[in-house]
Design a protein around this motif. Structure first.
Motif, PDB file in Angstrom:
ATOM      1  N   MET A   1      79.436 124.107  76.945  1.00 10.93           N
ATOM      2  CA  MET A   1      79.897 125.150  76.339  1.00 10.93           C
ATOM      3  C   MET A   1      80.896 125.894  77.084  1.00 10.93           C
ATOM      4  SD  MET A   1      79.723 127.242  73.714  1.00 10.93           S
ATOM      5  CE  MET A   1      79.811 128.802  73.341  1.00 10.93           C
ATOM      6  N   LEU A   2      80.357 126.046  78.389  1.00 15.62           N
ATOM      7  CA  LEU A   2      81.230 126.723  79.357  1.00 15.62           C
ATOM      8  C   LEU A   2      82.349 126.029  79.852  1.00 15.62           C
ATOM      9  CD1 LEU A   2      81.477 129.529  81.229  1.00 15.62           C
ATOM     10  CD2 LEU A   2      80.032 128.242  82.887  1.00 15.62           C
ATOM     11  N   THR A   3      82.347 124.583  79.851  1.00 12.83           N
ATOM     12  CA  THR A   3      83.486 124.020  79.933  1.00 12.83           C
ATOM     13  C   THR A   3      84.510 124.091  78.879  1.00 12.83           C
ATOM     14  OG1 THR A   3      82.064 122.176  81.161  1.00 12.83           O
ATOM     15  CG2 THR A   3      84.356 121.504  80.619  1.00 12.83           C
ATOM     16  N   THR A   4      84.134 124.263  77.700  1.00 10.42           N
ATOM     17  CA  THR A   4      85.141 124.487  76.695  1.00 10.42           C
ATOM     18  C   THR A   4      85.793 125.743  76.775  1.00 10.42           C
ATOM     19  OG1 THR A   4      83.644 123.217  74.998  1.00 10.42           O
ATOM     20  CG2 THR A   4      85.277 124.249  74.124  1.00 10.42           C
ATOM     21  N   VAL A   5      85.038 126.838  77.178  1.00  8.36           N
ATOM     22  CA  VAL A   5      85.790 128.161  77.272  1.00  8.36           C
ATOM     23  C   VAL A   5      86.586 128.244  78.411  1.00  8.36           C
ATOM     24  CG1 VAL A   5      84.932 130.409  77.880  1.00  8.36           C
ATOM     25  CG2 VAL A   5      83.627 129.217  76.492  1.00  8.36           C
ATOM     26  N   ILE A   6      86.446 127.347  79.704  1.00  2.08           N
ATOM     27  CA  ILE A   6      87.192 127.302  80.655  1.00  2.08           C
ATOM     28  C   ILE A   6      88.601 126.498  80.142  1.00  2.08           C
ATOM     29  CG2 ILE A   6      87.735 126.279  82.756  1.00  2.08           C
ATOM     30  CD1 ILE A   6      84.816 126.898  83.505  1.00  2.08           C
ATOM     31  N   ILE A   7      88.444 125.584  79.660  1.00  2.65           N
ATOM     32  CA  ILE A   7      89.684 124.838  79.357  1.00  2.65           C
ATOM     33  C   ILE A   7      90.501 125.660  78.300  1.00  2.65           C
ATOM     34  CG2 ILE A   7      90.260 122.635  77.894  1.00  2.65           C
ATOM     35  CD1 ILE A   7      88.044 121.118  79.071  1.00  2.65           C
ATOM     36  N   PHE A   8      89.856 126.302  77.332  1.00  2.00           N
ATOM     37  CA  PHE A   8      90.583 127.283  76.426  1.00  2.00           C
ATOM     38  C   PHE A   8      91.355 128.334  76.979  1.00  2.00           C
ATOM     39  CE2 PHE A   8      90.576 131.142  73.674  1.00  2.00           C
ATOM     40  CZ  PHE A   8      91.494 130.439  72.560  1.00  2.00           C
ATOM     41  N   ILE A   9      90.711 128.846  78.220  1.00  2.00           N
ATOM     42  CA  ILE A   9      91.423 129.871  78.931  1.00  2.00           C
ATOM     43  C   ILE A   9      92.510 129.385  79.458  1.00  2.00           C
ATOM     44  CG2 ILE A   9      91.069 131.630  80.716  1.00  2.00           C
ATOM     45  CD1 ILE A   9      88.133 132.055  79.805  1.00  2.00           C
ATOM     46  N   VAL A  10      92.659 128.271  80.239  1.00  4.97           N
ATOM     47  CA  VAL A  10      93.635 127.586  80.952  1.00  4.97           C
ATOM     48  C   VAL A  10      94.684 127.262  80.054  1.00  4.97           C
ATOM     49  CG1 VAL A  10      94.239 125.633  82.264  1.00  4.97           C
ATOM     50  CG2 VAL A  10      92.061 126.746  82.821  1.00  4.97           C
ATOM     51  N   GLN A  11      94.332 126.899  79.025  1.00 10.39           N
ATOM     52  CA  GLN A  11      95.409 126.531  77.817  1.00 10.39           C
ATOM     53  C   GLN A  11      95.907 127.757  77.147  1.00 10.39           C
ATOM     54  OE1 GLN A  11      93.216 124.317  74.747  1.00 10.39           O
ATOM     55  NE2 GLN A  11      93.681 122.463  75.907  1.00 10.39           N
ATOM     56  N   VAL A  12      95.503 128.803  77.142  1.00 14.52           N
ATOM     57  CA  VAL A  12      95.871 130.159  76.532  1.00 14.52           C
ATOM     58  C   VAL A  12      96.954 130.767  77.862  1.00 14.52           C
ATOM     59  CG1 VAL A  12      95.465 132.292  76.060  1.00 14.52           C
ATOM     60  CG2 VAL A  12      94.088 130.660  75.008  1.00 14.52           C
ATOM     61  N   LEU A  13      96.415 130.578  78.965  1.00 17.06           N
ATOM     62  CA  LEU A  13      97.403 131.311  80.118  1.00 17.06           C
ATOM     63  C   LEU A  13      98.637 130.178  80.312  1.00 17.06           C
ATOM     64  CD1 LEU A  13      94.517 132.112  82.882  1.00 17.06           C
ATOM     65  CD2 LEU A  13      96.113 133.609  81.593  1.00 17.06           C
ATOM     66  N   ASN A  14      98.374 129.024  79.902  1.00 15.40           N
ATOM     67  CA  ASN A  14      99.409 128.194  79.985  1.00 15.40           C
ATOM     68  C   ASN A  14     100.332 128.217  78.968  1.00 15.40           C
ATOM     69  OD1 ASN A  14     101.198 126.140  80.849  1.00 15.40           O
ATOM     70  ND2 ASN A  14      99.852 124.376  79.932  1.00 15.40           N
ATOM     71  N   HIS A  15     100.187 128.691  77.657  1.00 15.71           N
ATOM     72  CA  HIS A  15     100.955 128.927  76.536  1.00 15.71           C
ATOM     73  C   HIS A  15     101.605 130.418  76.790  1.00 15.71           C
ATOM     74  CE1 HIS A  15     100.092 125.411  74.498  1.00 15.71           C
ATOM     75  NE2 HIS A  15      98.726 125.648  74.242  1.00 15.71           N
ATOM     76  N   LEU A  16     100.942 131.158  77.300  1.00 18.80           N
ATOM     77  CA  LEU A  16     101.283 132.671  77.588  1.00 18.80           C
ATOM     78  C   LEU A  16     102.489 132.531  78.504  1.00 18.80           C
ATOM     79  CD1 LEU A  16      98.287 135.013  77.523  1.00 18.80           C
ATOM     80  CD2 LEU A  16     100.465 134.991  76.152  1.00 18.80           C
ATOM     81  N   SER A  17     102.250 131.614  79.585  1.00 21.41           N
ATOM     82  CA  SER A  17     103.282 131.606  80.768  1.00 21.41           C
ATOM     83  C   SER A  17     104.610 130.881  80.163  1.00 21.41           C
ATOM     84  CB  SER A  17     102.794 130.884  81.986  1.00 21.41           C
ATOM     85  OG  SER A  17     102.429 129.458  81.578  1.00 21.41           O
ATOM     86  N   VAL A  18     104.481 129.860  79.320  1.00 23.07           N
ATOM     87  CA  VAL A  18     105.635 129.312  78.882  1.00 23.07           C
ATOM     88  C   VAL A  18     106.428 130.113  78.114  1.00 23.07           C
ATOM     89  CG1 VAL A  18     106.340 127.442  77.231  1.00 23.07           C
ATOM     90  CG2 VAL A  18     104.870 126.888  78.904  1.00 23.07           C
ATOM     91  N   PHE A  19     105.627 131.056  77.031  1.00 19.05           N
ATOM     92  CA  PHE A  19     106.258 132.023  76.045  1.00 19.05           C
ATOM     93  C   PHE A  19     107.126 133.047  76.973  1.00 19.05           C
ATOM     94  CE2 PHE A  19     105.886 135.867  73.659  1.00 19.05           C
ATOM     95  CZ  PHE A  19     106.547 135.245  72.669  1.00 19.05           C
ATOM     96  N   ILE A  20     106.457 133.622  77.828  1.00 16.82           N
ATOM     97  CA  ILE A  20     107.080 134.682  78.612  1.00 16.82           C
ATOM     98  C   ILE A  20     108.093 134.228  79.361  1.00 16.82           C
ATOM     99  CG2 ILE A  20     106.713 136.291  80.436  1.00 16.82           C
ATOM    100  CD1 ILE A  20     103.829 136.938  79.166  1.00 16.82           C
ATOM    101  N   SER A  21     108.190 132.829  79.796  1.00 15.45           N
ATOM    102  CA  SER A  21     109.278 132.500  80.618  1.00 15.45           C
ATOM    103  C   SER A  21     110.655 132.055  79.772  1.00 15.45           C
ATOM    104  CB  SER A  21     108.942 131.106  81.476  1.00 15.45           C
ATOM    105  OG  SER A  21     108.781 130.089  80.569  1.00 15.45           O
ATOM    106  N   ARG A  22     110.403 132.039  78.578  1.00 16.70           N
ATOM    107  CA  ARG A  22     111.627 132.206  77.652  1.00 16.70           C
ATOM    108  C   ARG A  22     112.533 133.292  77.517  1.00 16.70           C
ATOM    109  NH1 ARG A  22     108.776 128.904  72.624  1.00 16.70           N
ATOM    110  NH2 ARG A  22     108.405 126.926  73.553  1.00 16.70           N
ATOM    111  N   PHE A  23     111.723 134.352  77.932  1.00 13.83           N
ATOM    112  CA  PHE A  23     112.575 135.744  77.812  1.00 13.83           C
ATOM    113  C   PHE A  23     112.954 136.212  79.346  1.00 13.83           C
ATOM    114  CE2 PHE A  23     109.517 135.645  74.250  1.00 13.83           C
ATOM    115  CZ  PHE A  23     110.745 135.905  73.195  1.00 13.83           C
ATOM    116  N   SER A  24     114.251 136.276  79.769  1.00 12.98           N
ATOM    117  CA  SER A  24     114.601 136.340  80.904  1.00 12.98           C
ATOM    118  C   SER A  24     114.190 137.927  81.403  1.00 12.98           C
ATOM    119  CB  SER A  24     115.850 136.439  80.946  1.00 12.98           C
ATOM    120  OG  SER A  24     116.662 137.177  80.105  1.00 12.98           O
ATOM    121  N   GLU A  25     113.896 138.842  80.640  1.00  8.71           N
ATOM    122  CA  GLU A  25     113.665 140.290  81.155  1.00  8.71           C
ATOM    123  C   GLU A  25     112.279 140.217  81.746  1.00  8.71           C
ATOM    124  OE1 GLU A  25     113.349 140.342  76.554  1.00  8.71           O
ATOM    125  OE2 GLU A  25     115.039 139.794  77.895  1.00  8.71           O
TER     126      GLU A  25
END
Length: 128
Positions: free
Chosen positions: A1-25
């Protein structure tokens, strides 16, 4: 259960960093998201080792409970052998036999980061 939560958090942070890096400002925000991502990824083996250690502790408790209710001598000997195995071979996951991966590594890393963050904040008045 905790492993699933950790993997989910890492995936969310990864998607957020990709999304934010698209915007130069918002390029400075990428650093804010990448630092926790790198910390979580680097400390996840220690967290997983701690989870395995807690499961081994549950196994030890189960074996001790079985020892209390066992009737046969052969079964008692087998249970005592397994208890001796756990005693002589404790679970330790180490890096180069130097760092033990467990919760103490996570807590000491958080303490180190907190200490240096406080030190940096205290010395920022020299830059003004």
């Amino acid at each position: 259960m905790l492993t699933t939560v950790i993997i989910f958090i890492v995936q969310v942070l990864n998607h957020l960093s990709v999304f934010i890096s698209r915007f130069s400002e918002f390029n400075h925000s990428v650093i804010i998201l990448e630092v926790p991502l790198k910390i979580i990824i680097s400390l996840s083996p220690a967290l997983l080792a701690e989870m395995v250690n807690s499961e081994i502790d549950k196994m030890k408790l189960c074996i001790i409970k079985q020892l209390l209710v066992v009737r046969g001598e052969n079964t008692r000997d087998a249970i005592e052998d397994s208890m001796m195995y756990f005693h002589h071979n404790p679970f330790k996951y180490t890096i180069w036999r130097l760092f033990t991966l467990d919760m103490t590594l996570i807590l000491s890393t958080i303490g180190l980061l907190t200490t240096y963050t406080v030190a940096i904040v205290q010395f920022t008045h020299f830059l003004d």
